[in-house]
Scaffold this motif. Structure first.
Motif, short mmCIF file in Angstrom:
data_model
loop_
_atom_site.label_atom_id
_atom_site.label_comp_id
_atom_site.label_asym_id
_atom_site.label_seq_id
_atom_site.Cartn_x
_atom_site.Cartn_y
_atom_site.Cartn_z
N VAL A 6 -45.25 5.19 46.82
CA VAL A 6 -44.81 6.05 47.81
C VAL A 6 -45.65 5.84 48.70
O VAL A 6 -47.08 6.42 48.68
N ASN A 7 -45.01 5.81 49.81
CA ASN A 7 -45.55 5.88 51.10
C ASN A 7 -44.74 6.25 52.49
O ASN A 7 -42.80 5.59 52.37
N ILE A 8 -45.29 6.94 52.65
CA ILE A 8 -43.96 8.16 53.65
C ILE A 8 -44.45 7.86 55.04
O ILE A 8 -45.59 8.03 55.86
N LYS A 9 -43.60 7.56 55.79
CA LYS A 9 -43.00 7.72 57.09
C LYS A 9 -42.49 7.71 58.04
O LYS A 9 -41.50 8.25 56.94
N GLU A 10 -42.13 8.86 59.44
CA GLU A 10 -40.85 8.95 59.94
C GLU A 10 -39.96 8.28 60.80
O GLU A 10 -40.68 6.64 60.94
N SER A 11 -38.70 7.63 61.05
CA SER A 11 -38.76 6.70 61.13
C SER A 11 -36.36 7.23 61.52
O SER A 11 -36.59 7.78 60.87
N GLY A 12 -36.77 6.98 63.53
CA GLY A 12 -35.74 7.62 63.78
C GLY A 12 -35.17 9.11 63.38
O GLY A 12 -33.97 8.87 63.19
N GLY A 13 -36.09 10.22 63.38
CA GLY A 13 -35.69 11.32 63.11
C GLY A 13 -35.29 11.43 61.83
O GLY A 13 -35.16 13.31 61.53
N LYS A 14 -35.76 10.40 60.65
CA LYS A 14 -34.98 10.80 59.64
C LYS A 14 -36.88 10.63 58.31
O LYS A 14 -37.89 10.42 59.15
N ILE A 15 -36.77 10.76 57.52
CA ILE A 15 -37.88 10.72 56.43
C ILE A 15 -38.00 9.48 56.00
O ILE A 15 -36.50 9.50 54.82
N LYS A 16 -38.70 8.38 55.77
CA LYS A 16 -38.70 7.01 55.30
C LYS A 16 -39.34 6.99 53.76
O LYS A 16 -41.09 6.96 54.02
N VAL A 17 -38.78 6.94 52.95
CA VAL A 17 -39.92 6.77 51.61
C VAL A 17 -39.47 5.24 50.89
O VAL A 17 -38.95 5.36 50.61
N ASN A 18 -40.58 4.72 51.41
CA ASN A 18 -41.04 3.57 50.99
C ASN A 18 -41.73 3.68 49.12
O ASN A 18 -42.07 4.48 49.14
N LEU A 19 -40.58 2.46 48.76
CA LEU A 19 -40.68 3.04 46.82
C LEU A 19 -41.60 1.29 46.13
O LEU A 19 -41.05 0.71 47.43
N ALA A 20 -41.72 1.25 45.89
CA ALA A 20 -42.83 -0.23 45.32
C ALA A 20 -41.35 -0.62 44.55
O ALA A 20 -40.40 -0.24 43.66
N GLU A 21 -40.93 -1.92 44.22
CA GLU A 21 -40.03 -2.73 44.19
C GLU A 21 -39.76 -2.33 41.97
O GLU A 21 -41.22 -2.97 41.93
N GLY A 22 -38.54 -2.79 41.38
CA GLY A 22 -38.98 -2.97 40.02
C GLY A 22 -38.09 -1.79 39.50
O GLY A 22 -38.40 -0.49 40.10
N ASN A 23 -37.64 -1.57 38.45
CA ASN A 23 -37.51 -1.00 37.86
C ASN A 23 -36.36 -0.19 37.86
O ASN A 23 -35.50 0.88 38.02
N GLY A 24 -35.51 -1.45 39.47
CA GLY A 24 -34.06 -0.70 39.28
C GLY A 24 -34.07 -0.02 40.72
O GLY A 24 -33.66 0.84 41.52
N ALA A 25 -35.35 0.11 41.10
CA ALA A 25 -35.82 1.30 42.48
C ALA A 25 -35.40 0.83 43.76
O ALA A 25 -35.30 -0.81 43.68
N PRO A 26 -34.84 0.93 44.50
CA PRO A 26 -34.27 1.05 45.52
C PRO A 26 -36.33 0.09 46.30
O PRO A 26 -36.83 0.83 46.58
N GLU A 27 -35.55 -0.22 47.61
CA GLU A 27 -36.58 -0.87 48.53
C GLU A 27 -37.44 0.29 48.82
O GLU A 27 -38.22 0.60 50.08
N SER A 28 -36.93 1.47 49.55
CA SER A 28 -36.66 2.37 50.79
C SER A 28 -35.98 3.64 50.95
O SER A 28 -34.83 3.34 49.95
N LEU A 29 -36.01 5.00 51.22
CA LEU A 29 -34.41 6.09 50.78
C LEU A 29 -34.92 6.60 52.42
O LEU A 29 -36.47 6.90 52.43
N SER A 30 -33.97 6.88 52.89
CA SER A 30 -34.07 7.68 54.20
C SER A 30 -33.51 9.29 54.53
O SER A 30 -32.19 9.60 53.03
N VAL A 31 -34.31 10.54 53.81
CA VAL A 31 -34.04 11.82 53.67
C VAL A 31 -34.87 12.24 55.11
O VAL A 31 -34.79 12.06 55.44
N ASP A 32 -33.72 13.46 55.05
CA ASP A 32 -34.29 14.50 55.87
C ASP A 32 -35.48 15.49 55.38
O ASP A 32 -35.60 16.17 56.29
N MET A 33 -35.44 15.64 54.01
CA MET A 33 -36.52 16.26 53.38
C MET A 33 -37.32 15.47 52.00
O MET A 33 -36.54 15.02 51.62
#
Length: 435
Positions: A323-350
Motif C-alpha cells: 500500500v502506498n499513500i499519497k495526497e492528491s487534490g485535497g484527498k488521501i490517495k491509497v494506491n493498491l497492488a493489483e489482483g484479487n479484485g482490488a481497485p488500483e487506488s482509493l480516494s478517501v478523506d481519512m
C-alpha cells in the motif's frame, strides 16, 4: 496484617485493577503502583469494547471507584518501582513517588484551576489531538479526579517565573508548590507486573504517510476521536475540527511484518471502527484493507459478519508494504497492488492505521530492576510459556495482560485471576497459613 502479607501490583490498567480487587477480597493488603496520574490504563481510552460493543467507561469506572475506595488497596499514582531485593515471600521494594502538587484529600475536582494557568501544552494522553494546561487531568472522567502539575512546564515550580494563578483560583487550598518527590520502602510477599502495552510507531513505515499527511491517523488517535470524553466529544471530525470524513480506509497489520508477530486483536478493532463510522456517518464509505483476518474466538465471527452486513468493503492486499499513500487534490490517495479484485487506488478523506501492540518503552529497564527475563519480542518472559503460565523467571514475580504479550481485555482479566491464585499459593510454598 503484617507487611509480608502485602502484594505489590505494578500497573493500574484492567489486569492490575482486577488482580487488586481479587486479592483484597481474599484478605490481602495490596499496593497498586501506577506511573501515570490516573488509573484505568489503555482500556479507558476505548469508547466501546468488542465484540459486544459495551461502553468501556461504564465497565471500568465502577472498578476504578472500588479500587480507590477499598481500604485494603493503597493506590500510589505517579510512582515507579526503582529497586527490588529479596525473594518470594519477602521482597524489599523501593518506589519513587513523584509529587502531584495537588492534595488528593483537599481537591474536589472542580477544575477551576485549569483556565487561569498561562501554560498550554500538547496533551500526549489524548494522542496530541488537543491541548492541556500545566495543571491538568488527562481527560474528562479521570479517576482520581484530581489534577497533577507538570513540574517541567509549571512556571512556578520550574523557577521560570513567579506564578500562583492556579493556587489563587483554588478556594480549597489544595495546591502545594512545595511538595517534594519521595522514596518509599515497602516489604511485599509477591509482585504482579501488569504494565500493559504501547503501539508500534506507524511513522517508521514511510509508504503509509503517517506524520506526513494530516488525514492519516493511528488506531488510538481514531479511538480518542470517537470517544465521548475525547478531544471532539465524540464528533467524528478531521484534524481541521470542522469536516467529517465521507470516506475512510482502514489498513490492518501495520507493523506485523516488521515485528514478526500478529497482535491478534487488530482485526476486531478495525471491525469496531467500521461500525463506529457507519453508526455516526451512515453515508460514509468504509474500506477495510487486510492481508489476513484473525478472529480466534467463538463470538468474533459473528461480529465480522455483522460488519459485512453493515456495508463494510473488504479488500485483500498481501502486505501493508504494497500500500502506498499519497495526497492528491485535497484527498488521501491509497494506491493498491493489483489482483484479487482490488481497485488500483482509493480516494478517501481519512486513513486509519491499525498498528500492532508492542512492549512498553519501560519494559527493558523494569525487567532489569525486577530481575526477570524478556522474550525475543521484548515482552516479559513466562516460564514454560507454551502452557500459559503467569510465572516469570524469578519466583514470586508474576506477569499478566499485555505485559506478557498482545491480548484482548478478556484474556488479560483471566491472566490476572491466574496470577492472584499463584500469589495466594505462596502461603503454602512458604509453609505459612493465612490468618
Amino acid at each position: 496484617m503484617n507487611d509480608k502479607d502485602k502484594i505489590l501490583i505494578i500497573g493500574a490498567g484492567i489486569a492490575g485493577m482486577e488482580a487488586s480487587l481479587l486479592l483484597a477480597k481474599a484478605g490481602k493488603s495490596v499496593l497498586l503502583v501506577e506511573k501515570s496520574p490516573i488509573t484505568g490504563g489503555n482500556t479507558i481510552k476505548n469508547e466501546d469494547s468488542f465484540p459486544n460493543l459495551e461502553c468501556s467507561t461504564c465497565m471500568i469506572a465502577p472498578i476504578q471507584q472500588d479500587i480507590l475506595q477499598n481500604p485494603d488497596i493503597d493506590v500510589m499514582t505517579l510512582s515507579e518501582v526503582k529497586d527490588v531485593e529479596g525473594e518470594a515471600g519477602d521482597f524489599n521494594v523501593t518506589i519513587d513517588k513523584k509529587a502531584r502538587y495537588v492534595s488528593l484529600t483537599d481537591c474536589i475536582g472542580c477544575g477551576m484551576c485549569y483556565e487561569p494557568c498561562p501554560v498550554t501544552l500538547k496533551n500526549e494522553w489524548e494522542e496530541n489531538l488537543t491541548e492541556k494546561k500545566a495543571i491538568y487531568v488527562p481527560c474528562e472522567g479521570s479517576l482520581p479526579n484530581v489534577p497533577a502539575i507538570d513540574p517541567d512546564h509549571c512556571l512556578n515550580i520550574s523557577g521560570k517565573k513567579e506564578c500562583n494563578a492556579c493556587a489563587e483560583a483554588c478556594v480549597f487550598g489544595a495546591i502545594d508548590f512545595s511538595e517534594k518527590n519521595s522514596e518509599v520502602q515497602v516489604n511485599v510477599k509477591a509482585i504482579i507486573v501488569a504494565t500493559g502495552f504501547d503501539l508500534f510507531d506507524a511513522g517508521k513505515l514511510s509508504n503509509l504517510g503517517y506524520g506526513k499527511f494530516p488525514g492519516v491517523y493511528t488506531s488510538m488517535e481514531f479511538e480518542r476521536l470517537f470517544a465521548s470524553n475525547g478531544p471532539t466529544s465524540g464528533q467524528l471530525l478531521l484534524r481541521d475540527g470542522e469536516k467529517s470524513p465521507e470516506s475512510v480506509a482502514i489498513i490492518n497489520c501495520v507493523g506485523r511484518e516488521e515485528l514478526g508477530y500478529c497482535s491478534g486483536i487488530c482485526c476486531m478493532d478495525s471491525f469496531k471502527y467500521s461500525h463506529f463510522i457507519k453508526s455516526k456517518l451512515p453515508e460514509a464509505k468504509v474500506y477495510n484493507i487486510y492481508s489476513d483476518l484473525c478472529m480466534p474466538k467463538k463470538t468474533y465471527q459473528n461480529f465480522y459478519k455483522r460488519i459485512k452486513d453493515e456495508g463494510g468493503n473488504f479488500i485483500f492486499q498481501s502486505s501493508p508494504q504494497q500500500v502506498n499513500i499519497k495526497e492528491s487534490g485535497g484527498k488521501i490517495k491509497v494506491n493498491l497492488a493489483e489482483g484479487n479484485g482490488a481497485p488500483e487506488s482509493l480516494s478517501v478523506d481519512m486513513v486509519i492505521l491499525e498498528n500492532a501492540m508492542v512492549p512498553t518503552k519501560e519494559s527493558e529497564e523494569l525487567g532489569g530492576i525486577l530481575g526477570i527475563e524478556l522474550d525475543s519480542k521484548g515482552f516479559f518472559l513466562t516460564r514454560n510459556e507454551n502452557v500459559g503460565t503467569v510465572e516469570t523467571s524469578r519466583p514470586g514475580i508474576f506477569v499478566v495482560g499485555c505485559a506478557e504479550g498482545p491480548k484482548d481485555m478478556q484474556n488479560s482479566v483471566i491472566q490476572a485471576e491466574a496470577a492472584v491464585g499463584r500469589a495466594l499459593s505462596l502461603n503454602k510454598i512458604k509453609g505459612k497459613v493465612k490468618e
